[in-house]
Motif scaffolding. Structure first.
Motif, mmCIF file in Angstrom:
data_model
loop_
_atom_site.group_PDB
_atom_site.id
_atom_site.type_symbol
_atom_site.label_atom_id
_atom_site.label_comp_id
_atom_site.label_asym_id
_atom_site.label_seq_id
_atom_site.Cartn_x
_atom_site.Cartn_y
_atom_site.Cartn_z
ATOM 1 N N ARG A 119 0.829 -1.190 0.000
ATOM 2 C CA ARG A 119 0.000 0.000 0.000
ATOM 3 C C ARG A 119 0.873 1.253 0.000
ATOM 4 N NH1 ARG A 119 -5.178 -0.989 -1.619
ATOM 5 N NH2 ARG A 119 -6.193 -2.596 -0.362
ATOM 6 N N ALA A 121 0.482 4.098 1.470
ATOM 7 C CA ALA A 121 0.713 4.682 2.793
ATOM 8 C C ALA A 121 1.775 3.902 3.558
ATOM 9 C CB ALA A 121 -0.598 4.719 3.585
ATOM 10 N N ARG A 132 1.610 5.897 9.238
ATOM 11 C CA ARG A 132 0.738 5.410 8.178
ATOM 12 C C ARG A 132 -0.561 6.214 8.106
ATOM 13 N NH1 ARG A 132 -0.233 -0.987 7.655
ATOM 14 N NH2 ARG A 132 2.020 -0.840 7.953
ATOM 15 N N ARG A 133 -1.065 6.607 9.257
ATOM 16 C CA ARG A 133 -2.298 7.406 9.273
ATOM 17 C C ARG A 133 -2.074 8.771 8.619
ATOM 18 N NH1 ARG A 133 -4.974 8.187 15.011
ATOM 19 N NH2 ARG A 133 -4.920 5.909 14.805
ATOM 20 N N GLU A 136 -1.797 8.412 4.856
ATOM 21 C CA GLU A 136 -3.103 8.270 4.194
ATOM 22 C C GLU A 136 -3.766 9.636 4.016
ATOM 23 O OE1 GLU A 136 -5.241 5.577 6.627
ATOM 24 O OE2 GLU A 136 -4.228 3.774 5.851
ATOM 25 N N GLU A 137 -3.599 10.522 5.018
ATOM 26 C CA GLU A 137 -4.157 11.870 4.878
ATOM 27 C C GLU A 137 -3.452 12.641 3.767
ATOM 28 O OE1 GLU A 137 -4.035 13.798 8.617
ATOM 29 O OE2 GLU A 137 -5.459 12.428 9.598
ATOM 30 N N VAL A 139 -2.293 11.393 1.064
ATOM 31 C CA VAL A 139 -2.841 10.882 -0.204
ATOM 32 C C VAL A 139 -4.198 11.503 -0.487
ATOM 33 C CG1 VAL A 139 -3.643 8.829 -1.400
ATOM 34 C CG2 VAL A 139 -1.532 8.739 -0.070
ATOM 35 N N SER A 153 -6.616 8.256 -3.314
ATOM 36 C CA SER A 153 -7.109 7.125 -2.522
ATOM 37 C C SER A 153 -5.923 6.307 -2.044
ATOM 38 C CB SER A 153 -8.048 6.249 -3.355
ATOM 39 O OG SER A 153 -8.383 5.071 -2.627
ATOM 40 N N PRO A 154 -5.853 5.983 -0.749
ATOM 41 C CA PRO A 154 -4.740 5.173 -0.244
ATOM 42 C C PRO A 154 -4.845 3.708 -0.616
ATOM 43 C CG PRO A 154 -6.264 5.696 1.526
ATOM 44 C CD PRO A 154 -6.741 6.446 0.327
#
Length: 377
Positions: A119, A121, A132-133, A136-137, A139, A153-154
């Protein structure tokens, strides 16, 4: 008294209801009509005879029971080849079908191919750019591009062959997994950027360090040991309660408490709908109106120590984390950073956690000649 109803209506024909001069018991039994006798009481000769012949003119005596007990009677027109023919009226089991000697098995499904990528992220996190959180933001905010195309989209897998950029800058190559111990002072936020403009841990780190992310967080007024790493996979693995690493704190709180109250926390406690796992707490000493305690927890939920202390009627006025798993704060000065040697890190993590984290201890360190390790390995 109520009178019994009287029926004044005369019977048809003017006849009155017959009356008997003798009671029923004194009457002779032979007065009963012969046709009313029970069927079983009749003499054998009086039983009715059925003279009507059976249909077809045959009786069951014409087909005597077979001498062999396992064989059923056969019909005159029955064909031996159709013994098992379906006869619904007789509960037949249907026509006999021969089974093939070799049973044709369904072909096994081919094994699924393992994904070759990870992935997006996760890749950003492993590069030490963010958790990782947070990745994702990034992305979702459109800050990440893959092969020149902005993604939002992650849920995207990428490989080493993909060209990834963040804010137009290429993704730096992955480095060897590293871990640092930092003595966090009070008054710093454990984040890369605080929306309220408060000072952060990463703004106050010594120079010369790679881009790091924190393993867990410490509150603004909490001090002590904070682990930092350049590998987001390691940070994620060590934050999980399943890893089982104990986190120990020294707590100074205002109020009074007994060891018995602290022992009750070993079974866990629920506060305002939040369940906290087992807590090992020890009362060290009293200091005026304050008490010093040692707290040992494994989950590390948000403000867990402070919330549990408030549940016991204590107000925390100093909180110091002294260890995280096998790593101790020791004599590390406040505000200083110390790197854990690669050999020690590999031994302390063990194969299970290292595999879970996807740690890589074989990549060269920045500035190494020929990919050799430095003295810290």
């Amino acid at each position: 008294n109520f009178d019994k109803p009287r029926f004044d209506k005369p019977r048809e024909g003017g006849a009155e209801r017959p009356r008997f001069s003798r009671p029923r018991e004194d009457r002779p039994q032979g007065d009963r009509p012969r046709g009313d006798r029970a069927f079983a009481d009749r003499p054998q000769r009086e039983r009715p005879k059925f003279d009507r012949p059976r249909e077809g003119g045959s009786s069951w005596q014409e087909h005597p029971r077979s001498e062999s007990p396992g064989e059923r009677p056969r019909r005159d027109n029955e064909d031996d080849s159709k013994v098992f023919a379906k006869r619904p009226a007789f509960g037949g089991r249907g026509e006999y079908r021969e089974r093939k000697p070799e049973f044709e098995k369904r072909a096994a499904r081919p094994p699924r191919e393992k994904k070759s990528g990870e992935r997006i992220a996760k890749v950003l996190s492993r590069a030490g750019l963010a958790s990782r959180r947070d990745a994702e933001e990034w992305v979702v905010q459109g800050r990440v591009s893959v092969n020149g195309r902005v993604i939002n989209s992650p849920a995207l897998d990428v490989t080493e062959n993909d060209a990834i950029t963040i804010d137009g800058k290429p993704l730096p190559p992955r480095e060897r997994t590293r871990l640092f111990m930092y003595h966090k002072p009070r008054g710093l936020m454990t984040t890369h950027a605080d929306p309220e403009g408060r000072p952060t841990v990463f703004d106050n780190l010594p120079e010369g360090l790679p881009r790091l992310i924190s393993i867990g967080r410490l509150d603004f007024n909490t001090e002590g040991l904070l682990l930092l790493t350049n590998d987001g996979g390691l940070a994620r693995a060590l934050e999980l309660p399943d890893t089982g690493w104990l986190r120990r704190y020294r707590v100074r709180a205002h109020g009074e408490v007994t060891q018995g109250q602290l022992d009750a926390l070993k079974k866990g406690v629920e506060i305002d709908g939040v369940k906290y796992g087992p807590i090992d707490a020890t009362l060290e000493r009293d200091q005026g109106a304050n008490v010093w305690l040692v707290f040992a927890i494994r989950e590390g939920k948000n403000r867990e120590v402070r919330n549990v202390m408030a549940h016991l009627g204590l107000e925390v006025n100093r909180l110091i984390r002294i260890s995280y798993g096998p790593f101790q704060l020791g004599e590390l000065p406040e505000g200083e950073v110390e790197e854990v040697k690669t050999r020690v890190l590999r031994e302390q993590l063990g194969e299970k956690i290292a595999e879970l984290a996807g740690a890589d201890f074989n990549r060269p360190m920045p500035g190494d000649a020929g990919g050799k390790s430095d003295a810290k390995s």
